[in-house]
Enzyme design. Structure first.
Site, PDB file in Angstrom:
ATOM      1  N   CYS A   6     -12.685  37.680  24.121  1.00  0.00           N
ATOM      2  CA  CYS A   6     -13.404  36.600  24.790  1.00  0.00           C
ATOM      3  C   CYS A   6     -13.656  35.426  23.844  1.00  0.00           C
ATOM      4  O   CYS A   6     -14.219  35.586  22.754  1.00  0.00           O
ATOM      5  CB  CYS A   6     -14.722  37.152  25.315  1.00  0.00           C
ATOM      6  SG  CYS A   6     -15.839  35.892  25.928  1.00  0.00           S
ATOM      7  N   CYS A   9     -17.402  34.954  23.007  1.00  0.00           N
ATOM      8  CA  CYS A   9     -17.880  35.987  22.057  1.00  0.00           C
ATOM      9  C   CYS A   9     -17.433  35.615  20.639  1.00  0.00           C
ATOM     10  O   CYS A   9     -18.198  35.780  19.680  1.00  0.00           O
ATOM     11  CB  CYS A   9     -17.367  37.368  22.440  1.00  0.00           C
ATOM     12  SG  CYS A   9     -18.274  38.127  23.818  1.00  0.00           S
ATOM     13  N   ASP A  32     -19.791  21.189  24.538  1.00  0.00           N
ATOM     14  CA  ASP A  32     -18.497  21.431  25.183  1.00  0.00           C
ATOM     15  C   ASP A  32     -17.421  20.632  24.453  1.00  0.00           C
ATOM     16  O   ASP A  32     -17.629  19.461  24.111  1.00  0.00           O
ATOM     17  CB  ASP A  32     -18.568  21.041  26.656  1.00  0.00           C
ATOM     18  CG  ASP A  32     -17.433  21.629  27.451  1.00  0.00           C
ATOM     19  OD1 ASP A  32     -17.684  22.515  28.285  1.00  0.00           O
ATOM     20  OD2 ASP A  32     -16.267  21.207  27.240  1.00  0.00           O
ATOM     21  N   HIS A  48     -22.224  39.765  26.385  1.00  0.00           N
ATOM     22  CA  HIS A  48     -21.096  39.403  27.260  1.00  0.00           C
ATOM     23  C   HIS A  48     -21.352  39.851  28.699  1.00  0.00           C
ATOM     24  O   HIS A  48     -21.487  41.039  28.971  1.00  0.00           O
ATOM     25  CB  HIS A  48     -19.795  40.037  26.748  1.00  0.00           C
ATOM     26  CG  HIS A  48     -18.605  39.675  27.584  1.00  0.00           C
ATOM     27  ND1 HIS A  48     -17.787  38.591  27.300  1.00  0.00           N
ATOM     28  CD2 HIS A  48     -18.116  40.215  28.729  1.00  0.00           C
ATOM     29  CE1 HIS A  48     -16.847  38.511  28.220  1.00  0.00           C
ATOM     30  NE2 HIS A  48     -17.024  39.483  29.103  1.00  0.00           N
ATOM     31  N   ASN A  88     -19.936  27.416  37.103  1.00  0.00           N
ATOM     32  CA  ASN A  88     -18.679  27.415  37.850  1.00  0.00           C
ATOM     33  C   ASN A  88     -18.288  28.858  38.159  1.00  0.00           C
ATOM     34  O   ASN A  88     -18.389  29.736  37.293  1.00  0.00           O
ATOM     35  CB  ASN A  88     -17.563  26.757  37.031  1.00  0.00           C
ATOM     36  CG  ASN A  88     -17.726  25.254  36.941  1.00  0.00           C
ATOM     37  OD1 ASN A  88     -18.173  24.621  37.896  1.00  0.00           O
ATOM     38  ND2 ASN A  88     -17.367  24.679  35.808  1.00  0.00           N
ATOM     39  N   THR A  96     -12.732  28.559  33.841  1.00  0.00           N
ATOM     40  CA  THR A  96     -11.702  28.897  32.844  1.00  0.00           C
ATOM     41  C   THR A  96     -12.134  29.960  31.855  1.00  0.00           C
ATOM     42  O   THR A  96     -11.280  30.637  31.284  1.00  0.00           O
ATOM     43  CB  THR A  96     -11.294  27.639  32.054  1.00  0.00           C
ATOM     44  OG1 THR A  96     -12.446  27.060  31.454  1.00  0.00           O
ATOM     45  CG2 THR A  96     -10.607  26.621  32.949  1.00  0.00           C
ATOM     46  N   HIS A  99     -16.931  34.406  30.393  1.00  0.00           N
ATOM     47  CA  HIS A  99     -18.183  34.858  29.782  1.00  0.00           C
ATOM     48  C   HIS A  99     -19.231  33.924  30.390  1.00  0.00           C
ATOM     49  O   HIS A  99     -19.128  32.703  30.190  1.00  0.00           O
ATOM     50  CB  HIS A  99     -18.083  34.731  28.253  1.00  0.00           C
ATOM     51  CG  HIS A  99     -19.320  35.109  27.488  1.00  0.00           C
ATOM     52  ND1 HIS A  99     -19.268  35.859  26.315  1.00  0.00           N
ATOM     53  CD2 HIS A  99     -20.622  34.825  27.691  1.00  0.00           C
ATOM     54  CE1 HIS A  99     -20.498  36.018  25.848  1.00  0.00           C
ATOM     55  NE2 HIS A  99     -21.336  35.390  26.659  1.00  0.00           N
ATOM     56  N   HIS A 101     -21.770  31.366  31.595  1.00  0.00           N
ATOM     57  CA  HIS A 101     -22.339  30.243  30.845  1.00  0.00           C
ATOM     58  C   HIS A 101     -22.872  29.195  31.809  1.00  0.00           C
ATOM     59  O   HIS A 101     -22.333  28.977  32.886  1.00  0.00           O
ATOM     60  CB  HIS A 101     -21.304  29.615  29.906  1.00  0.00           C
ATOM     61  CG  HIS A 101     -20.038  29.219  30.583  1.00  0.00           C
ATOM     62  ND1 HIS A 101     -19.039  30.116  30.878  1.00  0.00           N
ATOM     63  CD2 HIS A 101     -19.604  28.017  31.046  1.00  0.00           C
ATOM     64  CE1 HIS A 101     -18.051  29.487  31.483  1.00  0.00           C
ATOM     65  NE2 HIS A 101     -18.364  28.206  31.607  1.00  0.00           N
ATOM     66  N   HIS A 103     -23.609  25.195  32.250  1.00  0.00           N
ATOM     67  CA  HIS A 103     -23.338  23.844  31.756  1.00  0.00           C
ATOM     68  C   HIS A 103     -24.615  23.013  31.907  1.00  0.00           C
ATOM     69  O   HIS A 103     -25.231  23.015  32.985  1.00  0.00           O
ATOM     70  CB  HIS A 103     -22.249  23.153  32.580  1.00  0.00           C
ATOM     71  CG  HIS A 103     -20.894  23.794  32.516  1.00  0.00           C
ATOM     72  ND1 HIS A 103     -19.853  23.270  31.776  1.00  0.00           N
ATOM     73  CD2 HIS A 103     -20.396  24.912  33.108  1.00  0.00           C
ATOM     74  CE1 HIS A 103     -18.780  24.025  31.931  1.00  0.00           C
ATOM     75  NE2 HIS A 103     -19.076  25.029  32.737  1.00  0.00           N
TER      76      HIS A 103
HETATM   77  P1  5GP Z   1     -15.775  26.756  32.879  1.00  0.00           P
HETATM   78  O1  5GP Z   1     -14.668  25.912  33.418  1.00  0.00           O
HETATM   79  O2  5GP Z   1     -15.303  28.174  32.623  1.00  0.00           O
HETATM   80  O3  5GP Z   1     -17.034  26.720  33.706  1.00  0.00           O
HETATM   81  O4  5GP Z   1     -16.203  26.094  31.506  1.00  0.00           O
HETATM   82  C1  5GP Z   1     -15.626  26.390  30.294  1.00  0.00           C
HETATM   83  C2  5GP Z   1     -15.932  25.238  29.368  1.00  0.00           C
HETATM   84  O5  5GP Z   1     -15.639  25.633  28.042  1.00  0.00           O
HETATM   85  C3  5GP Z   1     -15.083  23.982  29.651  1.00  0.00           C
HETATM   86  O6  5GP Z   1     -15.946  22.896  29.988  1.00  0.00           O
HETATM   87  C4  5GP Z   1     -14.318  23.760  28.360  1.00  0.00           C
HETATM   88  O7  5GP Z   1     -14.188  22.391  28.013  1.00  0.00           O
HETATM   89  C5  5GP Z   1     -15.148  24.534  27.344  1.00  0.00           C
HETATM   90  N1  5GP Z   1     -14.374  25.048  26.217  1.00  0.00           N
HETATM   91  C6  5GP Z   1     -13.175  25.700  26.299  1.00  0.00           C
HETATM   92  N2  5GP Z   1     -12.759  26.075  25.071  1.00  0.00           N
HETATM   93  C7  5GP Z   1     -13.725  25.636  24.193  1.00  0.00           C
HETATM   94  C8  5GP Z   1     -13.863  25.720  22.776  1.00  0.00           C
HETATM   95  O8  5GP Z   1     -13.023  26.276  22.051  1.00  0.00           O
HETATM   96  N3  5GP Z   1     -14.979  25.172  22.231  1.00  0.00           N
HETATM   97  C9  5GP Z   1     -15.930  24.541  23.004  1.00  0.00           C
HETATM   98  N4  5GP Z   1     -16.981  24.032  22.353  1.00  0.00           N
HETATM   99  N5  5GP Z   1     -15.839  24.462  24.340  1.00  0.00           N
HETATM  100  C10 5GP Z   1     -14.745  24.993  24.938  1.00  0.00           C
HETATM  101 ZN    ZN Z   2     -17.754  37.170  25.819  1.00  0.00          ZN
END
Ligand code: 5GP
Ligand code: ZN
Length: 115
Positions: A6, A9, A32, A48, A88, A96, A99, A101, A103
């Protein structure tokens, strides 16, 4: 996905660099990498959990994630101007990372909700 595969993680463990904004024993909050607003911080429980539904199985932890989001807003100076919390879920929301989270978005006038 197992915790060892992950991305978040690995970020929490410090194996992948991140810019921390706030942390405590239960959450790790970092900027982000692809911000959608001037302030865009991810609040990630250290434990996790796959998604928000699974996270809600531990109501105390879910509450701590929400409280940490409010603390992030305070630290970032947007608690008065306003901010948005987003979880999301699924393909239509462009999820994407699997884990759970939260925003935290703000620091400017955001687009109308859902647009
Ligand atoms: P999701 O689309 O799953 O709700 O949000 C995942 C978020 O993680 C996205 O907004 C993406 O820009 C962010 N993200 C993806 N990879 C990384 C990373 O390696 N570092 C940071 N700081 N954010 C990331
Ligand atoms: Zn995780």
């Amino acid at each position: 996905m197992s915790a060892s595969d992950c991305l978040f993680c690995k970020i929490i463990a410090g194996d992948i660099p991140s810019t921390v904004v706030y942390q405590n024993d239960t959450v790790y909050c970092f900027r982000d990498i692809n911000p959608q607003s001037r302030v865009h911080v991810l609040v990630v429980p250290r434990e996790h959990h796959e998604d928000a539904r699974e996270l809600a199985g531990d109501p105390k932890l879910l509450a701590e994630v929400l409280l940490a989001g409010a603390e992030v807003a305070r630290v970032e100076g947007i608690d008065e101007s306003g901010y948005r919390f987003v979880f999301n879920t699924g393909d239509d929301a462009c999820r994407t990372v699997f884990h759970a989270h939260l925003h935290v978005l703000g620091g400017e006038q955001l687009a109308g909700f859902g647009r």
